[in-house]
Design a protein around this motif. Structure first.
Motif, PDB file in Angstrom:
ATOM      1  N   ILE A   1       0.845  -1.188   0.000  1.00 16.05           N
ATOM      2  CA  ILE A   1       0.000   0.000   0.000  1.00 16.05           C
ATOM      3  C   ILE A   1       0.888   1.247   0.000  1.00 16.05           C
ATOM      4  N   HIS A   2       0.607   2.203  -0.893  1.00 15.99           N
ATOM      5  CA  HIS A   2       1.458   3.395  -0.967  1.00 15.99           C
ATOM      6  C   HIS A   2       0.668   4.690  -0.868  1.00 15.99           C
ATOM      7  N   GLY A   3      -0.643   4.630  -0.621  1.00 15.34           N
ATOM      8  CA  GLY A   3      -1.390   5.861  -0.521  1.00 15.34           C
ATOM      9  C   GLY A   3      -2.788   5.624  -0.001  1.00 15.34           C
ATOM     10  N   SER A   4      -3.455   6.704   0.407  1.00 19.10           N
ATOM     11  CA  SER A   4      -4.831   6.604   0.888  1.00 19.10           C
ATOM     12  C   SER A   4      -5.504   7.962   0.767  1.00 19.10           C
ATOM     13  N   VAL A   5      -6.820   7.944   0.652  1.00 15.55           N
ATOM     14  CA  VAL A   5      -7.626   9.159   0.640  1.00 15.55           C
ATOM     15  C   VAL A   5      -8.910   8.877   1.408  1.00 15.55           C
ATOM     16  N   VAL A   6      -9.505   9.943   1.960  1.00 23.34           N
ATOM     17  CA  VAL A   6     -10.769   9.822   2.680  1.00 23.34           C
ATOM     18  C   VAL A   6     -11.864  10.479   1.864  1.00 23.34           C
ATOM     19  N   ILE A   7     -12.926   9.732   1.584  1.00 23.80           N
ATOM     20  CA  ILE A   7     -14.087  10.254   0.869  1.00 23.80           C
ATOM     21  C   ILE A   7     -15.332   9.788   1.611  1.00 23.80           C
ATOM     22  N   GLU A   8     -16.074  10.758   2.115  1.00 20.42           N
ATOM     23  CA  GLU A   8     -17.261  10.490   2.926  1.00 20.42           C
ATOM     24  C   GLU A   8     -16.873   9.632   4.129  1.00 20.42           C
ATOM     25  N   ASP A   9     -17.461   8.445   4.274  1.00 21.95           N
ATOM     26  CA  ASP A   9     -17.148   7.643   5.465  1.00 21.95           C
ATOM     27  C   ASP A   9     -16.210   6.491   5.134  1.00 21.95           C
ATOM     28  N   LYS A  10     -15.486   6.593   4.006  1.00 21.19           N
ATOM     29  CA  LYS A  10     -14.610   5.506   3.573  1.00 21.19           C
ATOM     30  C   LYS A  10     -13.158   5.990   3.494  1.00 21.19           C
ATOM     31  N   ILE A  11     -12.248   5.128   3.941  1.00 21.84           N
ATOM     32  CA  ILE A  11     -10.817   5.360   3.759  1.00 21.84           C
ATOM     33  C   ILE A  11     -10.356   4.431   2.638  1.00 21.84           C
ATOM     34  N   TYR A  12     -10.017   5.004   1.503  1.00 18.56           N
ATOM     35  CA  TYR A  12      -9.545   4.217   0.371  1.00 18.56           C
ATOM     36  C   TYR A  12      -8.030   4.045   0.458  1.00 18.56           C
ATOM     37  N   VAL A  13      -7.557   2.844   0.203  1.00 18.13           N
ATOM     38  CA  VAL A  13      -6.120   2.594   0.120  1.00 18.13           C
ATOM     39  C   VAL A  13      -5.788   2.188  -1.310  1.00 18.13           C
ATOM     40  N   ILE A  14      -4.608   2.604  -1.761  1.00 19.59           N
ATOM     41  CA  ILE A  14      -4.165   2.356  -3.133  1.00 19.59           C
ATOM     42  C   ILE A  14      -2.903   1.518  -3.085  1.00 19.59           C
ATOM     43  N   ASP A  15      -2.868   0.445  -3.857  1.00 20.26           N
ATOM     44  CA  ASP A  15      -1.690  -0.407  -3.831  1.00 20.26           C
ATOM     45  C   ASP A  15      -0.772  -0.092  -5.009  1.00 20.26           C
ATOM     46  N   PHE A  16       0.284  -0.874  -5.141  1.00 18.78           N
ATOM     47  CA  PHE A  16       1.319  -0.623  -6.150  1.00 18.78           C
ATOM     48  C   PHE A  16       0.754  -0.626  -7.565  1.00 18.78           C
ATOM     49  N   TRP A  17      -0.309  -1.406  -7.782  1.00 18.39           N
ATOM     50  CA  TRP A  17      -0.885  -1.536  -9.131  1.00 18.39           C
ATOM     51  C   TRP A  17      -2.058  -0.587  -9.346  1.00 18.39           C
ATOM     52  N   ASN A  18      -2.228   0.420  -8.455  1.00 17.00           N
ATOM     53  CA  ASN A  18      -3.313   1.389  -8.550  1.00 17.00           C
ATOM     54  C   ASN A  18      -4.685   0.764  -8.347  1.00 17.00           C
ATOM     55  N   ARG A  19      -4.748  -0.406  -7.746  1.00 14.59           N
ATOM     56  CA  ARG A  19      -6.035  -0.958  -7.329  1.00 14.59           C
ATOM     57  C   ARG A  19      -6.469  -0.250  -6.048  1.00 14.59           C
TER      58      ARG A  19
END
Length: 265
Positions: free
Chosen positions: A66-84
C-alpha cells in the motif's frame, strides 16, 4: 503501535488517526489500527466481517504494498502498487473492494493521491498530474479509474521537471535501473515511481520534487497550484507560486520527501 509497519499510510477522521498498510497481510485484523489522541491509546481496526478468502489475488489488498490513501465520505480508500483501490467503511466497520487496476503500462503508475474540493488528484511517473471524479474509486465505475490530465502551459513545464526528478538519485542511469527492476521485482522500483510528492493545501495542491544540481547536490522544490473548471468539464491548473525550499549538499543517500501536511498558522 500494535503491529510493526514500514511506509504505512495514515488519515485523520473524526479526530482519530487511522494507520493502514506497511505490514504482512495474513490477518485482516492487522491491516490497520487507530489512535485516539484523547485517551492516548492504540486499538485494532474494528472489522465486522473479513473479506472473502477467494483464490483470485485481485480480491484483496496487499498491505505490504500500500502506498497511498484518501478519505471520501465515510470511507478510507487505500491504493496499492498496481493502482487498485480498496476501502475501509467506518460506518460498517468492514473492508470492501474498489476499482481494479487498468490495463496500463508502468509509465502510468501514480502516487500522491489527494482530494481537493471533491476532486481526486494524483501525480504519475510520466510527470503529469491527473484528476478524476471520486466515484471512480468504486468498483461500479467499471474497469479501472478514468484519469484526465491537467491542462495549461505551466503544467507542461512542471511535467518536464518531475520527469527529471525521477533520475536525481541515479545520476542519469535510469535505463539500467529500470531494466533491472522490471526483470526482477524489487523495492527499487518504488524509488523511481514517480519521484514527486503531491498533497492538498486548502483548495489547492502542493507538489514537491527534487532537482540534481551540477555540483552533485540536491535541491528540493515546492509549487502550489489552484484550479479552474471549464464549462466543458475540463480542469485547468494555475501556478500560484514555485520556490526552492531546501538544498542538500552533499547528497544524502536517496533522500526524498516522505510526507507532507497542510496546517493553519
Amino acid at each position: 503501535m500494535r503491529v510493526a509497519r514500514a511506509s504505512a499510510t495514515a488519515q485523520v477522521v473524526n479526530g482519530k488517526i487511522y494507520v493502514l498498510g506497511g505490514c504482512k497481510d495474513r490477518r485482516s485484523a492487522d491491516w490497520g489500527e487507530v489512535f485516539d489522541p484523547k485517551t492516548q491509546t492504540w486499538a485494532a481496526l474494528t472489522v465486522s466481517e473479513p473479506m472473502p478468502d477467494e483464490e483470485d489475488p485481485d480480491t484483496r489488498p496487499r498491505m505490504s504494498l500500500i502506498h497511498g490513501s484518501v478519505v471520501i465520505e465515510d470511507k478510507i480508500y487505500v491504493i496499492d502498487f498496481w493502482n487498485r483501490t480498496f476501502f475501509y467503511s467506518l460506518s460498517q466497520c468492514k473492508w470492501g473492494r474498489g476499482s481494479p487496476a487498468r490495463l496500463e503500462s508502468h509509465s502510468l503508475n501514480r502516487r500522491g493521491w489527494c482530494v481537493v474540493d471533491n476532486v481526486l488528484y494524483s501525480v504519475g511517473n510520466d510527470g503529469c498530474i491527473h484528476w478524476c471524479e471520486p466515484h471512480e474509486l468504486d468498483r461500479c465505475a467499471g474497469l479501472g479509474i478514468n484519469w484526465t490530465e491537467l491542462l495549461c502551459h505551466p503544467m507542461k513545464q512542471l511535467q518536464n521537471k518531475l520527469l527529471r526528478s525521477r533520475v536525481a538519485h541515479y545520476g542519469g542511469k535510469m535505463a539500467r535501473v529500470w531494466e533491472k527492476t522490471t526483470r526482477n521485482f524489487t523495492k527499487c522500483l518504488e524509488d523511481i515511481l514517480p519521484g514527486a510528492k503531491l498533497a492538498s493545501s486548502g483548495h489547492n495542491v502542493v507538489v514537491f520534487w527534487k532537482e540534481l544540481l551540477p555540483e552533485k547536490s540536491v535541491r528540493i522544490w515546492c509549487a502550489e497550484y489552484s484550479f479552474i473548471s471549464s464549462k466543458w468539464g475540463l480542469i485547468y491548473g494555475v501556478l500560484e507560486c514555485s520556490n526552492a525550499i531546501l538544498t542538500l549538499d552533499p547528497i544524502l543517500d536517496r533522500s526524498k520527501v516522505l510526507y507532507s501536511i497542510s496546517v493553519d498558522v
